[in-house]
Design an enzyme around this catalytic site. Structure first.
Site, short mmCIF file in Angstrom:
data_model
loop_
_atom_site.label_atom_id
_atom_site.label_comp_id
_atom_site.label_asym_id
_atom_site.label_seq_id
_atom_site.Cartn_x
_atom_site.Cartn_y
_atom_site.Cartn_z
N ARG A 102 -0.15 -1.03 15.05
CA ARG A 102 -0.42 0.28 14.43
C ARG A 102 -0.24 1.33 15.50
O ARG A 102 -0.93 1.31 16.52
CB ARG A 102 -1.84 0.33 13.86
CG ARG A 102 -2.29 1.74 13.53
CD ARG A 102 -3.57 1.80 12.76
NE ARG A 102 -3.35 1.37 11.39
CZ ARG A 102 -4.19 1.62 10.38
NH1 ARG A 102 -5.30 2.30 10.58
NH2 ARG A 102 -3.93 1.19 9.16
N HIS A 129 3.75 2.73 5.94
CA HIS A 129 2.57 1.85 5.91
C HIS A 129 2.89 0.70 4.93
O HIS A 129 2.27 0.59 3.87
CB HIS A 129 1.35 2.66 5.45
CG HIS A 129 0.04 2.01 5.74
ND1 HIS A 129 -0.07 0.79 6.38
CD2 HIS A 129 -1.24 2.41 5.47
CE1 HIS A 129 -1.35 0.49 6.49
NE2 HIS A 129 -2.08 1.44 5.96
N GLN A 132 0.13 -1.61 3.33
CA GLN A 132 -0.68 -0.95 2.32
C GLN A 132 0.07 -0.91 0.97
O GLN A 132 -0.52 -1.16 -0.08
CB GLN A 132 -0.99 0.49 2.77
CG GLN A 132 -1.81 1.27 1.77
CD GLN A 132 -3.23 0.77 1.64
OE1 GLN A 132 -3.93 0.65 2.63
NE2 GLN A 132 -3.67 0.45 0.43
N ASP A 220 -3.59 10.63 -0.96
CA ASP A 220 -3.98 10.24 0.40
C ASP A 220 -4.48 11.51 1.10
O ASP A 220 -4.28 12.63 0.60
CB ASP A 220 -2.76 9.64 1.14
CG ASP A 220 -3.09 9.11 2.52
OD1 ASP A 220 -4.27 8.83 2.80
OD2 ASP A 220 -2.15 8.96 3.33
N CYS A 260 -5.47 4.66 -0.53
CA CYS A 260 -5.45 3.65 0.54
C CYS A 260 -6.75 3.62 1.33
O CYS A 260 -7.07 2.62 1.95
CB CYS A 260 -4.26 3.89 1.46
SG CYS A 260 -4.32 5.46 2.36
N ARG A 288 -5.43 -5.87 0.41
CA ARG A 288 -4.82 -5.82 1.75
C ARG A 288 -4.87 -7.22 2.37
O ARG A 288 -3.92 -7.67 2.99
CB ARG A 288 -5.58 -4.83 2.66
CG ARG A 288 -5.46 -3.36 2.28
CD ARG A 288 -4.06 -2.83 2.49
NE ARG A 288 -3.60 -3.04 3.84
CZ ARG A 288 -3.88 -2.24 4.88
NH1 ARG A 288 -4.59 -1.15 4.70
NH2 ARG A 288 -3.40 -2.50 6.09
N1 NVA Z 1 -1.95 8.76 5.92
C1 NVA Z 1 -3.12 8.16 6.51
C2 NVA Z 1 -3.27 6.74 6.04
C3 NVA Z 1 -4.48 6.03 6.58
C4 NVA Z 1 -4.55 4.61 6.16
C5 NVA Z 1 -3.00 8.23 8.03
O1 NVA Z 1 -1.91 7.97 8.54
O2 NVA Z 1 -4.00 8.53 8.68
N1 CP Z 2 -5.83 1.93 4.47
C1 CP Z 2 -5.90 1.59 5.77
O1 CP Z 2 -4.90 1.26 6.41
O2 CP Z 2 -7.16 1.60 6.28
P1 CP Z 2 -7.57 1.51 7.82
O3 CP Z 2 -7.08 2.76 8.49
O4 CP Z 2 -9.07 1.41 7.79
O5 CP Z 2 -6.94 0.28 8.42
#
Ligand code: NVA
Ligand code: CP
Length: 303
Positions: A102, A129, A132, A220, A260, A288
């Site tokens: 990540r 993502h 997800q 989101d 998400c 997930r």
């Molecule tokens: N768009 C959000 C998704 C978190 C799972 C981010 O990138 O923070």
């Molecule tokens: N939706 C998601 O990826 O959650 P986290 O940021 O908690 O991993």
């Protein structure tokens, strides 16, 4: 499947295969049927951003598959002090059987795959993502019994979620409409991909136009990880882009809602809409685990 770098790389058949395997693994887990398909394998989990769901579901999923997860915070790794990703990839390839990462830049994930010799799984970048979206598609299919012919609607930022949902929806026979303010459109590569699907993809400025007859409404956060400094500016830009009861009234009467998580109640979604759809949203969070187990099996084993 060697890697999972982005939804754009998967064929429709690969997406459906992962969803089918995820359903099977979910059934087996619920019925106490062991599936230690990754015995003796180790997966490194590199996090350069925060996480609750991704970290826990990958760690637990790897354990349930009989393998070993290794949490690697970039704060404690040499990569966090500037060791090049090319070198990190070649070193970790000699210890591990796969890496989930990540991070911010999609290019870093692609570089890991290019320089390493083990499967790489994208656990979120600024661009996409995919883990997800596979869980979202699994949940929608679970509730609606199919994906083909359904209409997905995404309201909000043209971020990693919107980018991946457009590709995932179109690859599984769904149509998708999105609504975003000017300057917050999805990535050009995604728009180019969507062009091939003609009227199955549509982009609007107003959520009211996008949501008409939707089977599933998704949103989101307005400021993603790394954009905290833009939060106030974004609150203004997205002011009319809230998923609330008035908007949901324009979707199909049995429309589902997906998020998400984490969610910011009172911003992109109201408390009442969130709680009315909490079962679907938390099933999505659970999925997930199952979807990622399927991804790990497909990437790390020959099964
Ligand atoms: N768009 C959000 C998704 C978190 C799972 C981010 O990138 O923070
Ligand atoms: N939706 C998601 O990826 O959650 P986290 O940021 O908690 O991993």
């Amino acid at each position: 499947m060697k890697h999972l770098l982005k939804m754009l790389d998967l064929t429709s058949e690969e997406v459906v295969d992962i969803l089918n395997l995820a359903d099977q693994l979910k059934y087996e887990q619920k019925h106490g049927i062991p599936h230690k398909l990754l015995e003796g394998k180790s997966l490194g989990l590199i996090f350069e951003k925060a996480s609750t769901r991704t970290r826990v579901s990958f760690e637990v999923g790897m354990y349930q598959l009989g393998g070993q997860p290794i949490f690697l915070s970039s704060k404690d790794m040499q990569i966090g002090r500037g060791e090049p990703v090319q070198d990190t990839a070649r070193v970790l390839s000699r210890y591990l059987d796969g890496i989930m990462i990540r991070t911010f830049e999609q290019a870093e994930v692609e570089a890991l795959a290019e320089y390493g010799s083990i499967p790489i799984i994208n656990g979120l970048t600024d661009f996409c993502h995919p883990c997800q979206i596979l869980a979202d598609l699994m949940t929608i299919r679970e509730y609606k019994g199919k994906l083909d012919g359904l209409k997905m609607c995404f309201i909000g930022d043209g971020n990693n979620m919107m980018n991946s949902l457009i590709v995932g929806a179109l690859k599984t026979g769904m149509s998708i409409s999105v609504a975003c303010p000017e300057g917050y459109e999805p990535h050009k590569d995604v728009l180019d991909f969507a062009k091939e699907y003609g009227e199955k993809f549509s982009m609007f400025r107003t959520p009211q136009e996008a949501v008409v007859d939707a089977d599933v409404v998704i949103t989101d956060v307005w400021a993603s990880m790394g954009q905290e400094g833009e939060a106030e500016k974004r609150k203004k830009a997205f002011a009319g882009y809230q998923v609330n009861a008035e908007l949901m009234a324009l979707a199909k009467p049995d429309a589902m809602v997906q998020h998400c998580l984490p969610a910011h109640r009172g911003e992109e979604i109201t408390e009442d809409v969130f709680e009315a759809h909490a079962d679907e949203i938390f099933e999505e969070a659970e999925n997930r685990l199952h979807a990622q187990k399927a991804v790990m099996v497909r990437c790390l084993s020959d099964k």
